[in-house]
Design an enzyme around this catalytic site. Sequence first.
Site, PDB file in Angstrom:
ATOM      1  N   ARG A  24       0.843  -1.211   0.000  1.00  0.00           N
ATOM      2  CA  ARG A  24       0.000   0.000   0.000  1.00  0.00           C
ATOM      3  C   ARG A  24       0.871   1.251   0.000  1.00  0.00           C
ATOM      4  O   ARG A  24       0.583   2.234  -0.669  1.00  0.00           O
ATOM      5  CB  ARG A  24      -0.950  -0.022   1.213  1.00  0.00           C
TER       6      ARG A  24
ATOM      7  N   TYR B 255     -17.040  16.556 -14.684  1.00  0.00           N
ATOM      8  CA  TYR B 255     -17.590  15.197 -14.738  1.00  0.00           C
ATOM      9  C   TYR B 255     -18.649  15.028 -13.636  1.00  0.00           C
ATOM     10  O   TYR B 255     -18.447  15.482 -12.504  1.00  0.00           O
ATOM     11  CB  TYR B 255     -16.434  14.192 -14.574  1.00  0.00           C
TER      12      TYR B 255
ATOM     13  N   ASP C  96      -8.048  19.320 -13.818  1.00  0.00           N
ATOM     14  CA  ASP C  96      -8.303  17.972 -14.330  1.00  0.00           C
ATOM     15  C   ASP C  96      -8.096  18.013 -15.842  1.00  0.00           C
ATOM     16  O   ASP C  96      -8.858  18.640 -16.575  1.00  0.00           O
ATOM     17  CB  ASP C  96      -9.737  17.552 -13.962  1.00  0.00           C
TER      18      ASP C  96
ATOM     19  N   LYS D 121      -8.993   6.794 -18.878  1.00  0.00           N
ATOM     20  CA  LYS D 121      -9.376   7.309 -20.207  1.00  0.00           C
ATOM     21  C   LYS D 121      -8.191   7.184 -21.172  1.00  0.00           C
ATOM     22  O   LYS D 121      -7.658   6.118 -21.331  1.00  0.00           O
ATOM     23  CB  LYS D 121      -9.876   8.745 -20.077  1.00  0.00           C
TER      24      LYS D 121
HETATM   25  O1  P1T Z   1     -13.717   6.980 -13.647  1.00  0.00           O
HETATM   26  P1  P1T Z   1     -12.562   7.514 -12.867  1.00  0.00           P
HETATM   27  O2  P1T Z   1     -11.232   6.911 -13.210  1.00  0.00           O
HETATM   28  O3  P1T Z   1     -12.818   7.509 -11.385  1.00  0.00           O
HETATM   29  O4  P1T Z   1     -12.371   9.045 -13.285  1.00  0.00           O
HETATM   30  C1  P1T Z   1     -13.266  10.050 -12.912  1.00  0.00           C
HETATM   31  C2  P1T Z   1     -13.177  11.186 -13.880  1.00  0.00           C
HETATM   32  C3  P1T Z   1     -12.437  12.302 -13.541  1.00  0.00           C
HETATM   33  N1  P1T Z   1     -12.304  13.342 -14.378  1.00  0.00           N
HETATM   34  C4  P1T Z   1     -12.885  13.337 -15.591  1.00  0.00           C
HETATM   35  C5  P1T Z   1     -12.720  14.519 -16.488  1.00  0.00           C
HETATM   36  C6  P1T Z   1     -13.631  12.236 -16.010  1.00  0.00           C
HETATM   37  O5  P1T Z   1     -14.191  12.267 -17.222  1.00  0.00           O
HETATM   38  C7  P1T Z   1     -13.791  11.132 -15.135  1.00  0.00           C
HETATM   39  C8  P1T Z   1     -14.601   9.936 -15.500  1.00  0.00           C
HETATM   40  N2  P1T Z   1     -15.469  10.144 -16.561  1.00  0.00           N
HETATM   41  C9  P1T Z   1     -16.323   9.210 -17.108  1.00  0.00           C
HETATM   42  C10 P1T Z   1     -16.411   7.957 -16.670  1.00  0.00           C
HETATM   43  C11 P1T Z   1     -17.146   9.695 -18.228  1.00  0.00           C
HETATM   44  O6  P1T Z   1     -17.749   8.884 -18.952  1.00  0.00           O
HETATM   45  O7  P1T Z   1     -17.186  10.917 -18.408  1.00  0.00           O
END
Ligand code: P1T
Length: 389
Positions: free
Chosen positions: A58, A110, A179, A204
């Site tokens: 961890r 998001y 972000d 992504k």
């Molecule tokens: O899904 P995750 O790895 O927890 O990421 C969250 C997140 C954070 N910032 C942005 C700009 C994002 O688009 C996302 C996750 N977004 C999607 C799952 C979506 O379909 O927009």
Amino acid sequence: MADQSGYLPQPQGFATAAIHAFQDPEQWDSMAVVAPMVSSTTFKQYSPANFKKFEYGRSGNPNREILENCLATLDDGKYGLCWSSGLGATTAIASMFNAGDHIICGDDVYGGTNRLFNKVCSKFGLEISFVHENSIENAIKPNTKLIWVESLTNPTLKVIDIKSIADIAHKHNLLLAVDSTFLTPYFQRPLNFGADLVIHSISKYINGHSDVIMGATITNNEEIYKQLKFLQNAMGIVPAPFDCYQVTRSIKTLALRMKQHMKNSLEVGQFLEKHPKVEKVLHPGLPSHPQHELFKKQTSGCGGMLTFYLKGGLAESQKFLSSLKIFALAESLGGYESLAELPSVMTHASVPEDQRKVLKITDNLVRVSVGLEDPEDLIKDLKQALEKV
Ligand code: P1T
């Protein structure tokens, strides 16, 4: 210095760093060209509390360390940390603050980020305001500690002027977190524009193969890094070694993938712009985007994201999305495969309705993640689905 297209130049040595940074084979006994995967959850110590480098999975792992350092290099940062998801990274950043502190968050983010700040962080006494980027300075209060923006924004693909928000943040002694998920370090490096922290949903483009959920934070600020490193271990929001291994592999093709996402999405965007059933296309790489010039000043290209307003409402959007054959109707983005979705009832359903209205996240706003298939096939698919509407 902008190149002929008006964009910033591509970062020098990006593909080389993505392939080699922190992965010199001579550092491990086997001389394996690919960094060996270490899944062990614990590491033997010479004597109590006297260990070589790693102690417990961890608090640190060799594959995670390689990935964190490589990601920091790509974003022109000193310190990278990986988290078990993008929202895990956001949770960790929010945990740097105390009950009673105030966070200003851009209004277009998001849906999951909105939900985390609005419904979870507020329970722990953090005060959150969601504001339009032009109102950020007015929203600053004596207890404000952090400004959080996305650029590009999800889902309406607004461009936030990172340098001007960083100037506001620093004038008021606040931190700015950006972000940068939609653009990746290949196209945008917010630390160079004054951001204190960069966040990525690695799930992504950076992983790009839709098979890992992970997040990352990058900073040049040692104090922030130390706090987050402490929280990474204290809260346990860590990714698995195998996922770190996978992402380290994925980023070796990030530059290639992003170039092709850009090319494909521009072709798709140009097709949609001319289609009679489409009201409006939002694509930051097209001159029709209201912030195209600003976009080119702070990025070296765009990825595969575009949104468009279909003529009609929910019924038309549903018909269109259900008729697609190559594009999968699914949440997420940034993979090699093309995806399409309806933010108002999917990724952004958790954004309160009045906020969605202001942001124009309506039932005819379709979000598309253009993948790496042949663009002619993607256009054919969109065409046949639009004909069904
Ligand atoms: O899904 P995750 O790895 O927890 O990421 C969250 C997140 C954070 N910032 C942005 C700009 C994002 O688009 C996302 C996750 N977004 C999607 C799952 C979506 O379909 O927009």
